[in-house]
Design an enzyme around this catalytic site. Structure first.
Site, PDB file in Angstrom:
ATOM      1  N   ASN A   9      -0.245  -1.015   0.307  1.00 57.02           N
ATOM      2  CA  ASN A   9      -0.531  -1.807   1.506  1.00 57.02           C
ATOM      3  C   ASN A   9      -0.980  -0.854   2.616  1.00 57.02           C
ATOM      4  O   ASN A   9      -0.163  -0.155   3.202  1.00 57.02           O
ATOM      5  CB  ASN A   9       0.759  -2.556   1.901  1.00 57.02           C
ATOM      6  N   TRP A  10      -2.265  -0.811   2.854  1.00 58.31           N
ATOM      7  CA  TRP A  10      -2.813   0.150   3.825  1.00 58.31           C
ATOM      8  C   TRP A  10      -2.536  -0.261   5.270  1.00 58.31           C
ATOM      9  O   TRP A  10      -2.760   0.524   6.182  1.00 58.31           O
ATOM     10  CB  TRP A  10      -4.322   0.295   3.646  1.00 58.31           C
ATOM     11  N   LYS A  11      -2.137  -1.492   5.472  1.00 60.92           N
ATOM     12  CA  LYS A  11      -1.919  -2.026   6.833  1.00 60.92           C
ATOM     13  C   LYS A  11      -3.171  -1.789   7.685  1.00 60.92           C
ATOM     14  O   LYS A  11      -4.279  -1.824   7.155  1.00 60.92           O
ATOM     15  CB  LYS A  11      -0.659  -1.412   7.449  1.00 60.92           C
ATOM     16  N   HIS A  98       4.515 -10.781   4.711  1.00 57.37           N
ATOM     17  CA  HIS A  98       4.999  -9.452   5.083  1.00 57.37           C
ATOM     18  C   HIS A  98       5.819  -9.560   6.373  1.00 57.37           C
ATOM     19  O   HIS A  98       5.472 -10.328   7.268  1.00 57.37           O
ATOM     20  CB  HIS A  98       3.817  -8.491   5.261  1.00 57.37           C
ATOM     21  N   GLU A 100       5.978  -7.757   8.900  1.00 60.98           N
ATOM     22  CA  GLU A 100       5.218  -7.511  10.141  1.00 60.98           C
ATOM     23  C   GLU A 100       4.483  -8.772  10.576  1.00 60.98           C
ATOM     24  O   GLU A 100       4.322  -9.032  11.769  1.00 60.98           O
ATOM     25  CB  GLU A 100       4.252  -6.327   9.927  1.00 60.98           C
ATOM     26  N   GLU A 170      11.368  -6.451   0.447  1.00 59.17           N
ATOM     27  CA  GLU A 170      11.182  -5.360   1.401  1.00 59.17           C
ATOM     28  C   GLU A 170      12.185  -5.507   2.544  1.00 59.17           C
ATOM     29  O   GLU A 170      11.913  -6.222   3.517  1.00 59.17           O
ATOM     30  CB  GLU A 170       9.770  -5.394   1.984  1.00 59.17           C
ATOM     31  N   GLY A 176       8.819   1.701   6.838  1.00 56.73           N
ATOM     32  CA  GLY A 176       8.280   2.707   7.755  1.00 56.73           C
ATOM     33  C   GLY A 176       9.348   3.498   8.487  1.00 56.73           C
ATOM     34  O   GLY A 176       9.062   4.205   9.453  1.00 56.73           O
ATOM     35  N   SER A 216       9.717   2.382   2.584  1.00 60.62           N
ATOM     36  CA  SER A 216       9.843   3.838   2.490  1.00 60.62           C
ATOM     37  C   SER A 216       9.931   4.336   1.048  1.00 60.62           C
ATOM     38  O   SER A 216      10.633   5.304   0.750  1.00 60.62           O
ATOM     39  CB  SER A 216      11.045   4.336   3.308  1.00 60.62           C
ATOM     40  N   GLY A 237       3.654   1.355   1.489  1.00 61.27           N
ATOM     41  CA  GLY A 237       2.901   1.433   2.737  1.00 61.27           C
ATOM     42  C   GLY A 237       2.411   2.847   2.965  1.00 61.27           C
ATOM     43  O   GLY A 237       1.406   3.285   2.387  1.00 61.27           O
ATOM     44  N   GLY A 238       3.140   3.607   3.782  1.00 62.25           N
ATOM     45  CA  GLY A 238       2.733   4.960   4.186  1.00 62.25           C
ATOM     46  C   GLY A 238       2.259   5.834   3.031  1.00 62.25           C
ATOM     47  O   GLY A 238       1.202   6.488   3.125  1.00 62.25           O
TER      48      GLY A 238
HETATM   49  P1  PGA Z   1       6.369   1.679   3.960  1.00 64.95           P
HETATM   50  O1  PGA Z   1       5.801   0.181   4.034  1.00 64.95           O
HETATM   51  O2  PGA Z   1       6.241   2.112   2.511  1.00 64.95           O
HETATM   52  O3  PGA Z   1       5.509   2.478   4.884  1.00 64.95           O
HETATM   53  O4  PGA Z   1       7.803   1.618   4.378  1.00 64.95           O
HETATM   54  C1  PGA Z   1       5.991  -0.741   2.989  1.00 64.95           C
HETATM   55  C2  PGA Z   1       5.394  -2.073   3.380  1.00 64.95           C
HETATM   56  O5  PGA Z   1       5.504  -2.450   4.546  1.00 64.95           O
HETATM   57  O6  PGA Z   1       4.803  -2.776   2.547  1.00 64.95           O
END
Ligand code: PGA
Length: 253
Positions: A9-11, A98, A100, A170, A176, A216, A237-238
């Site tokens: 997930n590149w966001k 998600h 967010e 998640e 993050g 994470s 994500g990251g």
């Molecule tokens: P993260 O994000 O690996 O940076 O914690 C995961 C996500 O939000 O899908």
């Protein structure tokens, strides 16, 4: 056998040239060390989708996902992108729910259920996210919260449609933050999710659905998490923004 999946997930990261470069590096890296058992899903921003689909077209193992879709089918909704448009560029998956989106864009379970319907009506697979906040976990409400997110946002679908769903657990406190759920905490919740799916759709469907862990997840902890019985991969994500780290995670099974 359940499908093993690692999704990136590149966001809201990467310009178009940077995104093209990242996909090329991921493919290069996979040509050196690849775990062919794993389905790989890349979720860049909308602007990248068509290019991403073209870049991975030779690589059956990789599919492209959108990070969101509209809850409406078409029409005067400025700034929205419909599931039909997403499907029309060759995208196969969409991430829905998600945390967010729930938190910053006030997407409720009800809105999410409409998005899921839109996605399925337009032949997309859905990666449906759920997760509790730290306060909810500290109050021992995490199981209840996950169950209501699934029941209210996802379980309106039919028995056949559940085959097109991937669930991503998640925990919000792990996204993050560098804090990861322990392998035991992940397993405990994944097993619970499988039971909840089984109560609604039966044991066979529940045994076949892939449940991913996100929050994470990195090359250093992926192995111990993916080793758990009910964990079928990760939503990253990251660590999905660096080809070496991402491919390390793919090779962590
Ligand atoms: P993260 O994000 O690996 O940076 O914690 C995961 C996500 O939000 O899908």
């Amino acid at each position: 056998m359940r499908k093993k999946i690692v999704a990136g997930n590149w966001k809201m990261n990467k310009t178009l040239p940077e995104g093209k470069q990242l996909i090329k590096s991921i493919i290069d890296e996979l040509n050196h060390r690849n775990n062919k058992e794993v389905k790989i899903v890349l979720a860049p921003s909308f602007v990248h989708l068509q290019n991403a689909v073209e870049l991975v077209s030779e690589f059956n193992q990789i599919s492209v996902a959108a990070q969101n879709c509209s809850d409406k089918s078409s029409g005067a909704y400025t700034g929205e992108v419909s599931a039909e448009i997403i499907n029309s560029v060759g995208c196969e998956y969409v991430i829905i729910g998600h945390s967010e989106r729930r938190l910053y864009y006030l997407e409720t379970n009800n809105i999410l259920s409409e998005k899921v319907n839109q996605a399925l009506n337009n032949q997309l697979h859905v990666i449906f996210c759920c997760g509790e906040s730290i306060e909810e976990r500290n109050d021992q409400k995490h199981f209840e919260i996950i169950k209501s997110q699934l029941t209210e946002g996802l379980f309106q679908i039919s028995d056949n449609q559940i085959d097109k769903i991937v669930i991503a657990y998640e925990p919000v406190w792990a996204i993050g933050t560098g804090l990861t759920a322990s392998p035991e905490q992940a397993q405990e919740m994944h097993q619970f999710i499988r039971i909840v799916v089984s109560e609604k759709f039966g044991e066979h469907k529940a045994n076949n659905i892939s449940i991913l862990y996100g929050g994470s997840c990195s090359s250093s902890n992926a192995k111990s998490i993916f080793n758990q019985k009910d964990v079928d991969g990760g939503l990253i994500g990251g660590a999905s923004l660096k080809s070496v780290d991402f491919v390390d995670i793919i090779n962590s099974f």
